[in-house]
Write a protein that holds these residues in place. Structure first.
Motif, PDB file in Angstrom:
ATOM      1  N   THR A 167       5.460  15.462  17.949  1.00 26.80           N
ATOM      2  CA  THR A 167       5.800  14.982  19.345  1.00 26.80           C
ATOM      3  C   THR A 167       6.682  16.085  19.987  1.00 26.80           C
ATOM      4  O   THR A 167       7.278  15.777  20.793  1.00 26.80           O
ATOM      5  N   ILE A 168       6.850  17.082  19.616  1.00 23.69           N
ATOM      6  CA  ILE A 168       7.707  18.270  20.250  1.00 23.69           C
ATOM      7  C   ILE A 168       6.831  19.317  20.750  1.00 23.69           C
ATOM      8  O   ILE A 168       6.037  20.196  20.171  1.00 23.69           O
ATOM      9  N   PRO A 169       7.037  19.705  21.854  1.00 23.17           N
ATOM     10  CA  PRO A 169       8.084  18.896  22.916  1.00 23.17           C
ATOM     11  C   PRO A 169       7.215  17.663  23.381  1.00 23.17           C
ATOM     12  O   PRO A 169       5.967  17.518  23.283  1.00 23.17           O
ATOM     13  N   LEU A 215      11.528  27.720  22.375  1.00 18.34           N
ATOM     14  CA  LEU A 215      10.040  27.353  22.038  1.00 18.34           C
ATOM     15  C   LEU A 215       9.414  26.833  23.421  1.00 18.34           C
ATOM     16  O   LEU A 215      10.028  25.848  24.213  1.00 18.34           O
ATOM     17  N   TYR A 216       8.531  27.339  23.963  1.00 24.43           N
ATOM     18  CA  TYR A 216       7.761  26.988  25.168  1.00 24.43           C
ATOM     19  C   TYR A 216       6.322  26.562  24.685  1.00 24.43           C
ATOM     20  O   TYR A 216       5.349  27.527  24.439  1.00 24.43           O
ATOM     21  N   SER A 217       6.198  25.310  24.898  1.00 24.65           N
ATOM     22  CA  SER A 217       4.794  24.950  24.163  1.00 24.65           C
ATOM     23  C   SER A 217       4.340  23.432  24.899  1.00 24.65           C
ATOM     24  O   SER A 217       4.803  23.058  25.979  1.00 24.65           O
ATOM     25  N   PHE A 218       3.327  22.804  24.480  1.00 20.02           N
ATOM     26  CA  PHE A 218       2.994  21.612  24.540  1.00 20.02           C
ATOM     27  C   PHE A 218       2.141  21.189  23.440  1.00 20.02           C
ATOM     28  O   PHE A 218       1.729  21.900  22.733  1.00 20.02           O
ATOM     29  N   PRO A 219       2.075  19.828  23.250  1.00 17.25           N
ATOM     30  CA  PRO A 219       1.447  19.026  22.059  1.00 17.25           C
ATOM     31  C   PRO A 219       0.075  19.046  21.966  1.00 17.25           C
ATOM     32  O   PRO A 219      -0.747  18.207  22.176  1.00 17.25           O
TER      33      PRO A 219
END
Length: 234
Positions: free
Chosen positions: A229-231, A23-27
Motif C-alpha cells: 500500500t506504499i505509497p 523512496l519515489y515510487s508507485f504501487p
C-alpha cells in the motif's frame, strides 16, 4: 540537518524528514518490491508517490534521478561514506538495501550470489515476459488481430512459472528456509499474473500449486501487507 537541495527531485517531492531514505515510487509490481524490502528491513524511510498515470516519471525533476524514467528510485542521504546516494532499478535497490541493513541476503558468499541470480532471473525474465503478457492478454493487445504475440508471451510465461514450480517443489522460500530479496523481487509479478492480469485461462494456474502456495506465504507477511500500500495509490 540533512541537505538534499542539490537534488532536483527533492524540489518536486520535498522531504519532510530528509535524514531518512527517500523512496519515489508507485504501487506497481516493480514499485512495491522496494517498499516491502524497506518494511522487512526496518530501515526508516519516507515515501513519495510518483504518479505514473500522469507521466510524472517523465518530468525533468524525476529524470534527474532516473534518466530511464521508471519507478522506483531512491535517494539515501546516508549512502556509502556517509554521502547521499541516488539509485534506480529495483533489482539494484534491493541488493543495496540488503547489504546496507544486513537483512534479506545470506551472509555466505556463495549463497549471496545464488540469491542475486534469482533477482536477475526476475529482472531479465519474469518482469518483462509477464508484463508483455499482461499487455497483450488484458490491455491493448486485444485490439491486435494477430494473436501470435500474446501466444508467445503466454508460452514463455508458462515456462518461467515452471522454473519457479520446480525451484519451490521442496522449499519454503526461493533460497530455502530464509526469506530474501529473491522472494521480494519475484512474488509481486506472480501476484500480478493472478490478481491483476487474471491470466488463469492462458497460464493454467492449477499446474503450479507450489508456486501459488509460496505466493500466499509471501502475501501473508505483515511487511508485505503494509508495503503493498506504499505509497498510497492517488
Amino acid at each position: 540537518m540533512t541537505d538534499l537541495s542539490n537534488f532536483p527531485i527533492a524540489a518536486r517531492w520535498p522531504a519532510k524528514e530528509p535524514e531518512k531514505l527517500q523512496l519515489y515510487s508507485f504501487p506497481t509490481p516493480n514499485g512495491v518490491k522496494v517498499s516491502i524490502a524497506l518494511e522487512e528491513s526496518g530501515l526508516p524511510y519516507e515515501a513519495h508517490a510518483v504518479n505514473i498515470m500522469k507521466n510524472e516519471t517523465w518530468t525533468d525533476d524525476f529524470l534527474s534521478l532516473n534518466p530511464n524514467g521508471k519507478i522506483p528510485a531512491i535517494l539515501d542521504p546516508d549512502g556509502p561514506g556517509g554521502k547521499p546516494l541516488p539509485l534506480f532499478e529495483s533489482g539494484a535497490i534491493l541488493v543495496y538495501l540488503a547489504e546496507k541493513t544486513g537483512t534479506l541476503m545470506p551472509a555466505d558468499p556463495a549463497l549471496r550470489y545464488e540469491t542475486i541470480q534469482w533477482v536477475f532471473f526476475q529482472m531479465g525474465g519474469i518482469g518483462p515476459m509477464f508484463g508483455q503478457l499482461g499487455f497483450f492478454y488484458k490491455f491493448g493487445g486485444k485490439d491486435f488481430e494477430d494473436k501470435r504475440p500474446m501466444e508467445r508471451y503466454a508460452n514463455e510465461s508458462k515456462r518461467l512459472m515452471g522454473v519457479l514450480e520446480k525451484r519451490l517443489s521442496d522449499r519454503q522460500w526461493i533460497m530455502g528456509d530464509d526469506y530474501t530479496i529473491a522472494d521480494i523481487a519475484i512474488f509481486p509479478w506472480v501476484r500480478a499474473l493472478r490478481e491483476f492480469y487474471d491470466a488463469d485461462a492462458v497460464i493454467g494456474f492449477k499446474d503450479f500449486p507450489k508456486t501459488f502456495e509460496w505466493l500466499d506465504r509471501c502475501l501473508a507477511r505483515p511487511a508485505t501487507q503494509k508495503g503493498l500500500t506504499i505509497p498510497p495509490r492517488p
